[in-house]
Design an enzyme around this catalytic site. Structure first.
Site, PDB file in Angstrom:
ATOM      1  N   ASN A   1     -10.151  -0.171  -0.341  1.00 25.31           N
ATOM      2  CA  ASN A   1      -8.689  -0.072  -0.277  1.00 25.31           C
ATOM      3  C   ASN A   1      -8.113  -0.650  -1.573  1.00 25.31           C
ATOM      4  OD1 ASN A   1      -5.962  -0.330   0.233  1.00 25.31           O
ATOM      5  ND2 ASN A   1      -6.208  -1.181   2.293  1.00 25.31           N
TER       6      ASN A   1
ATOM      7  N   CYS B   1       0.817  -1.226   0.000  1.00 26.91           N
ATOM      8  CA  CYS B   1       0.000   0.000   0.000  1.00 26.91           C
ATOM      9  C   CYS B   1       0.847   1.272   0.000  1.00 26.91           C
ATOM     10  CB  CYS B   1      -0.960   0.006   1.186  1.00 26.91           C
ATOM     11  SG  CYS B   1      -2.096  -1.380   1.138  1.00 26.91           S
TER      12      CYS B   1
ATOM     13  N   HIS C   1      -3.444   7.419   2.141  1.00 28.49           N
ATOM     14  CA  HIS C   1      -3.806   6.101   1.616  1.00 28.49           C
ATOM     15  C   HIS C   1      -5.221   5.787   2.086  1.00 28.49           C
ATOM     16  CE1 HIS C   1      -3.991   1.949   0.706  1.00 28.49           C
ATOM     17  NE2 HIS C   1      -3.745   1.517   1.933  1.00 28.49           N
TER      18      HIS C   1
END
Ligand code: ACO
Length: 323
Positions: free
Chosen positions: A280, A113, A250
């Site tokens: 996500n 990520c 993020h």
């Protein structure tokens, strides 16, 4: 002083939109649980047979169009992904060919990520060291391919997508009033690798594997480390959190995003949030959010923008830039 300035931004989301209710048909879960724990309402999933490179190429074309730059003017293509098309070659080379480029160089970055933050920091270094004038930096993922559909604590959280930016060499006076990347801050700590990992891999098991996560532990590390890296990246540029115009975090979980903002003393009006619509999307989440925010008019020339991310590794970091 050489600065890397963002000239264009774009994104692509696959056509299939999956609302939370879809999971209720085969899991003991609910829209209410997913929204209250994560802030996620829907996510996009790539079509059968649609690889990560396809998402990346579409996002790249959008960013090139936004920048008004042709693909053959790009010196380097970096794709941040943990879900590459193939074990090799790098997805970036597939993207390079897909864009019709016959020059330059292309490679992947794998920092889960935090991948886009790592890729952006690398692109900045390529520009500052004179190895490239224009770099296409892409985050692209098909996390739907590595979900364990029986694990309700993870499979409801992720989605597919891609975002891209074109960054270009510019001259600045070296002050933090310059446009472009002002500072980068990267970290990893492999002691924590087991709290967020995929159960398979080429060398370990000759399989692809499925995502596994110790959610509470990841949550705890995320808030603490994201607030710290944001403070540190700004300090490197001689700035403080109070001077931020926009944070583009993020997009993992609204609770991580709000707690981190609270820790930094930032009002939520300064925070770009897209997690409700995208879930996500790992390395794609920041360039996707940048592109959406730019289209919404939330990023203005001269704004101090900080992006920050954490993911498997653990790997984390932040980039401070002036839009
Ligand atoms: N639906 C209904 N119930 C569920 C679901 C679901 N989808 N998932 C888990 N539960 C249950 C659990 O089984 C547990 O039940 P039990 O008490 O009977 O055992 C209960 O809900 C509570 O589970 P917890 O794991 O304690 O739930 P928590 O409040 O911690 O929320 C979550 C889980 C959302 C994963 C949370 O820990 C979190 O947000 N962690 C951060 C994870 C994250 O966002 N990771 C991504 C960031 S890093 C990256 O991007 C790679």
């Amino acid at each position: 002083m050489i600065r890397s300035v963002i000239r264009g931004v774009g994104h692509y989301l696959p056509d299939r939109v999956v609302p939370n209710e879809w999971f209720e048909s085969f899991l003991d879960t609910s829209d209410e649980w997913i929204v209250s724990r994560s802030g996620i309402e829907r996510r996009h999933f790539a079509a059968e047979g649609q690889p990560t490179s396809d998402l990346a190429i579409r996002a790249a074309r959008a960013a090139l169009g936004n920048a008004g730059i042709e693909a053959d003017a790009i010196d380097a293509v970096i794709v941040a992904t943990s879900t590459p098309d193939l074990t090799f070659p790098a997805t970036a080379t597939i993207v390079q060919a897909g864009l019709g480029m016959t020059c330059g160089f292309a490679f992947d970055v794998q920092a889960v990520c935090a991948g886009f933050i790592y890729a952006l920091a690398n692109a900045d270094s390529l520009i500052k060291s004179g190895q490239a004038e224009r770099v296409l930096v892409i985050g692209a993922e098909t996390f739907s391919r590595i979900m364990n559909w029986e694990d309700r604590s993870t499979c409801v959280l992720f989605g597919d997508g891609a975002g891209a930016v074109v960054i270009e060499r510019a001259e600045g006076d070296g002050s933090n009033a310059d446009r472009g990347i002002l500072a980068t801050d990267l970290h990893s700590d492999g002691r924590y690798r087991e709290i967020l990992q995929v159960s398979g891999g080429v060398s370990a098991s000759r399989t692809t594997g499925h995502l596994m996560m110790a959610g509470k532990e990841v949550f705890r590390h995320a808030v603490e480390k994201l607030a710290q890296t944001t403070t540190d990246v700004l300090a490197k540029a001689g700035l403080t959190p109070a001077e931020i115009d926009r944070v583009v975090p993020h997009q993992a979980n609204i609770r991580i995003i709000t707690r981190t903002a609270q820790k930094l003393g930032l009002p939520m009006e300064k925070v770009v949030v897209t997690v409700a619509d995208h879930g996500n999307t790992s390395a794609a989440s920041i360039p996707l959010a940048l592109s959406v925010a730019a289209a919404r008019g939330e990023l203005r020339t001269g704004d101090l923008v900080v992006t920050e991310a954490i993911g498997g590794g653990l790997a984390w970091g932040a980039v401070a830039l002036r839009w």
